[in-house]
Design an enzyme around this catalytic site. Structure first.
Site, PDB file in Angstrom:
ATOM      1  N   GLU A 130      30.942  19.982 -15.101  1.00  0.00           N
ATOM      2  CA  GLU A 130      31.288  18.868 -14.227  1.00  0.00           C
ATOM      3  C   GLU A 130      32.317  17.903 -14.820  1.00  0.00           C
ATOM      4  O   GLU A 130      32.053  16.715 -14.979  1.00  0.00           O
ATOM      5  CB  GLU A 130      30.027  18.104 -13.845  1.00  0.00           C
ATOM      6  CG  GLU A 130      29.128  17.711 -15.020  1.00  0.00           C
ATOM      7  CD  GLU A 130      27.909  16.892 -14.565  1.00  0.00           C
ATOM      8  OE1 GLU A 130      28.125  15.869 -13.903  1.00  0.00           O
ATOM      9  OE2 GLU A 130      26.780  17.299 -14.885  1.00  0.00           O
ATOM     10  N   ARG A 147      35.295  14.197  -9.431  1.00  0.00           N
ATOM     11  CA  ARG A 147      34.461  15.071 -10.274  1.00  0.00           C
ATOM     12  C   ARG A 147      34.186  16.337  -9.468  1.00  0.00           C
ATOM     13  O   ARG A 147      34.052  16.272  -8.237  1.00  0.00           O
ATOM     14  CB  ARG A 147      33.138  14.382 -10.652  1.00  0.00           C
ATOM     15  CG  ARG A 147      32.187  15.253 -11.449  1.00  0.00           C
ATOM     16  CD  ARG A 147      31.048  14.476 -12.143  1.00  0.00           C
ATOM     17  NE  ARG A 147      30.104  13.853 -11.232  1.00  0.00           N
ATOM     18  CZ  ARG A 147      30.084  12.565 -10.949  1.00  0.00           C
ATOM     19  NH1 ARG A 147      30.945  11.734 -11.515  1.00  0.00           N
ATOM     20  NH2 ARG A 147      29.202  12.062 -10.103  1.00  0.00           N
ATOM     21  N   ASP A 150      22.505  20.711  -8.557  1.00  0.00           N
ATOM     22  CA  ASP A 150      23.304  19.526  -8.924  1.00  0.00           C
ATOM     23  C   ASP A 150      24.776  19.850  -8.655  1.00  0.00           C
ATOM     24  O   ASP A 150      25.402  20.561  -9.451  1.00  0.00           O
ATOM     25  CB  ASP A 150      23.054  19.225 -10.413  1.00  0.00           C
ATOM     26  CG  ASP A 150      23.730  17.946 -10.880  1.00  0.00           C
ATOM     27  OD1 ASP A 150      24.285  17.206 -10.048  1.00  0.00           O
ATOM     28  OD2 ASP A 150      23.695  17.692 -12.112  1.00  0.00           O
ATOM     29  N   ASP A 182      27.929  13.536  -5.102  1.00  0.00           N
ATOM     30  CA  ASP A 182      27.149  14.230  -6.133  1.00  0.00           C
ATOM     31  C   ASP A 182      25.719  14.274  -5.616  1.00  0.00           C
ATOM     32  O   ASP A 182      25.036  13.246  -5.604  1.00  0.00           O
ATOM     33  CB  ASP A 182      27.253  13.449  -7.456  1.00  0.00           C
ATOM     34  CG  ASP A 182      26.529  14.153  -8.611  1.00  0.00           C
ATOM     35  OD1 ASP A 182      25.725  15.069  -8.351  1.00  0.00           O
ATOM     36  OD2 ASP A 182      26.774  13.762  -9.772  1.00  0.00           O
ATOM     37  N   GLU A 197      31.573  19.654  -9.739  1.00  0.00           N
ATOM     38  CA  GLU A 197      30.399  20.091 -10.519  1.00  0.00           C
ATOM     39  C   GLU A 197      29.755  21.321  -9.897  1.00  0.00           C
ATOM     40  O   GLU A 197      29.462  21.343  -8.701  1.00  0.00           O
ATOM     41  CB  GLU A 197      29.368  18.953 -10.563  1.00  0.00           C
ATOM     42  CG  GLU A 197      28.051  19.346 -11.212  1.00  0.00           C
ATOM     43  CD  GLU A 197      27.093  18.178 -11.381  1.00  0.00           C
ATOM     44  OE1 GLU A 197      27.134  17.240 -10.562  1.00  0.00           O
ATOM     45  OE2 GLU A 197      26.309  18.214 -12.346  1.00  0.00           O
ATOM     46  N   HIS A 232      27.364   6.495 -11.586  1.00  0.00           N
ATOM     47  CA  HIS A 232      26.061   6.622 -10.934  1.00  0.00           C
ATOM     48  C   HIS A 232      25.950   5.675  -9.746  1.00  0.00           C
ATOM     49  O   HIS A 232      24.946   5.003  -9.556  1.00  0.00           O
ATOM     50  CB  HIS A 232      24.926   6.404 -11.945  1.00  0.00           C
ATOM     51  CG  HIS A 232      24.778   7.549 -12.898  1.00  0.00           C
ATOM     52  ND1 HIS A 232      23.988   7.512 -14.015  1.00  0.00           N
ATOM     53  CD2 HIS A 232      25.333   8.786 -12.901  1.00  0.00           C
ATOM     54  CE1 HIS A 232      24.078   8.671 -14.661  1.00  0.00           C
ATOM     55  NE2 HIS A 232      24.885   9.457 -14.003  1.00  0.00           N
ATOM     56  N   ASP A 285       0.814  -1.222   0.000  1.00  0.00           N
ATOM     57  CA  ASP A 285       0.000   0.000   0.000  1.00  0.00           C
ATOM     58  C   ASP A 285       0.846   1.269   0.000  1.00  0.00           C
ATOM     59  O   ASP A 285       0.320   2.361   0.191  1.00  0.00           O
ATOM     60  CB  ASP A 285      -0.909   0.013   1.244  1.00  0.00           C
ATOM     61  CG  ASP A 285      -2.076  -0.939   1.079  1.00  0.00           C
ATOM     62  OD1 ASP A 285      -2.364  -1.331  -0.065  1.00  0.00           O
ATOM     63  OD2 ASP A 285      -2.690  -1.298   2.098  1.00  0.00           O
ATOM     64  N   HIS A 331      18.626  16.623 -15.550  1.00  0.00           N
ATOM     65  CA  HIS A 331      19.093  16.682 -16.947  1.00  0.00           C
ATOM     66  C   HIS A 331      17.947  17.366 -17.686  1.00  0.00           C
ATOM     67  O   HIS A 331      17.007  16.717 -18.132  1.00  0.00           O
ATOM     68  CB  HIS A 331      19.374  15.286 -17.499  1.00  0.00           C
ATOM     69  CG  HIS A 331      20.580  14.659 -16.861  1.00  0.00           C
ATOM     70  ND1 HIS A 331      21.020  13.401 -17.157  1.00  0.00           N
ATOM     71  CD2 HIS A 331      21.456  15.128 -15.935  1.00  0.00           C
ATOM     72  CE1 HIS A 331      22.110  13.128 -16.435  1.00  0.00           C
ATOM     73  NE2 HIS A 331      22.382  14.154 -15.688  1.00  0.00           N
ATOM     74  N   HIS A 367      25.313  19.548 -18.620  1.00  0.00           N
ATOM     75  CA  HIS A 367      23.970  19.409 -19.198  1.00  0.00           C
ATOM     76  C   HIS A 367      23.161  20.615 -18.772  1.00  0.00           C
ATOM     77  O   HIS A 367      23.529  21.338 -17.831  1.00  0.00           O
ATOM     78  CB  HIS A 367      23.314  18.114 -18.711  1.00  0.00           C
ATOM     79  CG  HIS A 367      23.402  17.909 -17.218  1.00  0.00           C
ATOM     80  ND1 HIS A 367      22.533  18.485 -16.338  1.00  0.00           N
ATOM     81  CD2 HIS A 367      24.296  17.227 -16.453  1.00  0.00           C
ATOM     82  CE1 HIS A 367      22.863  18.153 -15.100  1.00  0.00           C
ATOM     83  NE2 HIS A 367      23.948  17.398 -15.128  1.00  0.00           N
ATOM     84  N   TYR A 389      38.572   9.643 -13.740  1.00  0.00           N
ATOM     85  CA  TYR A 389      38.305   8.396 -13.018  1.00  0.00           C
ATOM     86  C   TYR A 389      39.343   7.378 -13.479  1.00  0.00           C
ATOM     87  O   TYR A 389      39.359   7.004 -14.660  1.00  0.00           O
ATOM     88  CB  TYR A 389      36.893   7.885 -13.333  1.00  0.00           C
ATOM     89  CG  TYR A 389      35.865   9.003 -13.287  1.00  0.00           C
ATOM     90  CD1 TYR A 389      35.214   9.326 -12.100  1.00  0.00           C
ATOM     91  CD2 TYR A 389      35.589   9.772 -14.429  1.00  0.00           C
ATOM     92  CE1 TYR A 389      34.299  10.383 -12.049  1.00  0.00           C
ATOM     93  CE2 TYR A 389      34.685  10.827 -14.389  1.00  0.00           C
ATOM     94  CZ  TYR A 389      34.043  11.129 -13.198  1.00  0.00           C
ATOM     95  OH  TYR A 389      33.145  12.172 -13.161  1.00  0.00           O
ATOM     96  N   HIS A 394      32.372  11.011 -19.772  1.00  0.00           N
ATOM     97  CA  HIS A 394      31.057  11.666 -19.875  1.00  0.00           C
ATOM     98  C   HIS A 394      31.225  13.084 -20.424  1.00  0.00           C
ATOM     99  O   HIS A 394      32.339  13.545 -20.646  1.00  0.00           O
ATOM    100  CB  HIS A 394      30.345  11.662 -18.518  1.00  0.00           C
ATOM    101  CG  HIS A 394      31.098  12.330 -17.396  1.00  0.00           C
ATOM    102  ND1 HIS A 394      31.237  13.683 -17.299  1.00  0.00           N
ATOM    103  CD2 HIS A 394      31.760  11.818 -16.321  1.00  0.00           C
ATOM    104  CE1 HIS A 394      31.927  13.987 -16.209  1.00  0.00           C
ATOM    105  NE2 HIS A 394      32.273  12.859 -15.598  1.00  0.00           N
TER     106      HIS A 394
HETATM  107  N1  GLY Z   1      23.807  14.153 -10.794  1.00  0.00           N
HETATM  108  C1  GLY Z   1      23.678  13.779 -12.136  1.00  0.00           C
HETATM  109  C2  GLY Z   1      24.603  14.508 -12.976  1.00  0.00           C
HETATM  110  O1  GLY Z   1      25.525  15.104 -12.473  1.00  0.00           O
HETATM  111  O2  GLY Z   1      24.458  14.581 -14.155  1.00  0.00           O
HETATM  112 MN    MN Z   2      25.134  17.006 -13.440  1.00  0.00          MN
HETATM  113 MN    MN Z   3      25.639  15.742 -10.471  1.00  0.00          MN
END
Ligand code: GLY
Ligand code: MN
Ligand code: MN
Length: 442
Positions: free
Chosen positions: A386, A408, A273, A262, A410, A245, A41, A363, A356, A390, A352
């Site tokens: 960002e 990273r 973010d 992150d 960001e 991720h 539920d 995103h 974004h 790695y 990456h």
């Molecule tokens: N937290 C997701 C990204 O940095 O794109």
């Molecule tokens: Mn991001």
């Molecule tokens: Mn992020």
């Protein structure tokens, strides 16, 4: 407590702007989000559909928004849950059709039970129908059913829409350029998240678990009125920082490792973010520091390059160039810079993009190319910057002391007429600032 919200007059201004762009014989239909079932539920916390919320500020599930340019009885219709005192005891207050008109400014409102009767009537005679095509099979099928009902009535004089059009480009182009109220809400979300990252740096100690830093971040945001994170926080200690991720957040934080966080909260459906990477024990070792300084230098150069007119992809290309040059300098890559960039030799370390769009969705919506060209940045856009490096724990192409380091950094950056503003600047990122902050928190 923070009560910053987009005003109803701003929602109205957005609807007006969209209506002005629509052909006079068209109709827009947008669905609200529905409650998502978790188990038994229990449901996931409700999160409104971003497009629907962008035009209404209405936070109830399962409704519909219609915009009908030039319609004499009213251009803005909401279809909503009915008032139901017995249900409201369980699930909370509902605005009902009256509230939709009085509070949310609808010209007319109907209850959900009337939708399948009203929709064919409202679509009748409108030549083009805009809706979020292909986002949800269930909604696509509902639209088809309304159209089928209309087609059965052609001999009675009904005229079903002839053109079915994707609403995304019109609406998402609007969402891409943030207005002043959006910038204020996003700045507030950014401030809360930046302070949460500071708290995590201050509280971090070897032997703690990754989830404890996650809890620290979420606690701070929730205490400021931002109950929801914009996405699942990533807290990766040591080599977990190399998993882009990683959301398990279940490992111990070890002396001598870095931790990558992150995380960003959501405020009135606007995301922040932020990523920060720092040493669990408060002091970078030689290799960590060398790679960290490289990522930071890359990030600072990329941010510096942000101003109106610069093509989106220039920022990414710059990040690739600075990172590749740095990896050569540190001995993790060898060869000619241009050749290594052309052969994408940096990709095992930097796989990456440099960022974004950011907005109601982390995103966020909005195109990155226009007519085949990377679009130029414009005032009001918000993007993340960002870059990261790695070094996989099993990367045998580099010396062992580099392996398992994931970094990273960001930030969220608003494009302004003069250049840019970093919304998340309150989260420290220089080696000196981080080490000082952590030392003073001991
Ligand atoms: N937290 C997701 C990204 O940095 O794109
Ligand atoms: Mn991001
Ligand atoms: Mn992020």
């Amino acid at each position: 407590m923070l009560k910053l919200k987009i005003s109803q007059s701003q929602y109205k201004a957005r609807r007006t702007r969209l209506l002005q762009q629509l052909p006079s014989d068209s109709v827009v239909v947008l669905p609200a989000a529905t409650h998502l079932h978790r188990n038994a539920d229990a449901e996931y916390p409700f999160r409104q559909n971003s497009d629907f919320y962008y035009l209404t500020g209405f936070n109830e599930p399962d409704g519909l928004l219609l915009l009908l340019p030039g319609r004499p009885e009213g251009e803005y219709i909401l279809i909503c849950q009915p008032r139901d005192p017995a249900m409201e005891v369980w699930t909370g207050y509902r605005a009902g059709p009256e509230g939709c008109c009085e509070v949310y400014g609808a010209d007319q409102a109907f209850v959900l039970g009337e939708a399948d009767e009203k929709l064919p009537e409202l679509l009748d005679g409108r030549r083009s129908l805009y809706y979020p095509m292909g986002q949800s099979t269930a909604f696509d099928q509902r639209v088809q059913a309304w159209l089928a009902t209309l087609r059965k009535r052609v001999r009675q004089g009904c005229e079903p829409p002839e053109a079915l059009l994707q609403i995304d480009s019109l609406l998402h182009e609007m969402r891409l350029i943030k207005d002043d109220e959006e910038v204020a809400v996003m700045s507030a979300a950014a401030d809360i998240s930046a302070a949460a990252h500071v708290k995590a740096m201050q509280q971090c100690r070897p032997g703690m678990m990754e989830y404890m830093l996650e809890a620290c971040i979420m606690h701070h945001c929730a205490m400021q009125g931002a109950r929801f994170q914009a996405y699942s926080p990533i807290v990766g200690g040591g080599e977990n920082g190399c998993i882009l991720h990683y959301i398990e957040n279940s490992a111990p934080l070890c002396d001598g490792d870095l931790v990558l966080i992150d995380a960003g909260c959501e405020l009135d459906c606007y995301a922040s973010d932020i990523t920060r990477t720092f040493p669990v024990n408060g002091r970078f070792n030689e290799q960590q520091r060398a790679l960290y300084e490289l990522v930071l230098d890359t990030q600072l150069q990329c941010i510096e390059a942000i101003r109106p007119g610069v093509p989106w992809n220039d920022i990414h290309d710059l990040s690739v160039r600075v990172i590749t040059a740095g990896l050569i300098r540190l001995g993790l890559l060898s060869g000619d810079l241009d050749e290594l960039i052309a052969s994408e030799a940096y990709r095992p370390f930097y796989m990456h993009r440099s960022g974004h769009w950011l907005g109601m969705d982390v995103h966020d919506v909005g195109s990155y190319k226009q007519q085949g060209e990377w679009r130029p940045l414009e005032p009001g856009m918000v993007l993340t910057v960002e870059p990261g490096i790695y070094v996989a724990p099993d990367n045998e192409a580099v010396e062992p002391h580099w392996r398992g380091i994931g970094i990273r950094i960001e930030d969220d950056v608003l494009v302004t007429p003069e250049g840019h503003t970093v919304l998340t600047a309150a989260a420290p990122k220089s080696v000196e600032a981080i080490e000082r902050l952590m030392r003073e928190a001991q």
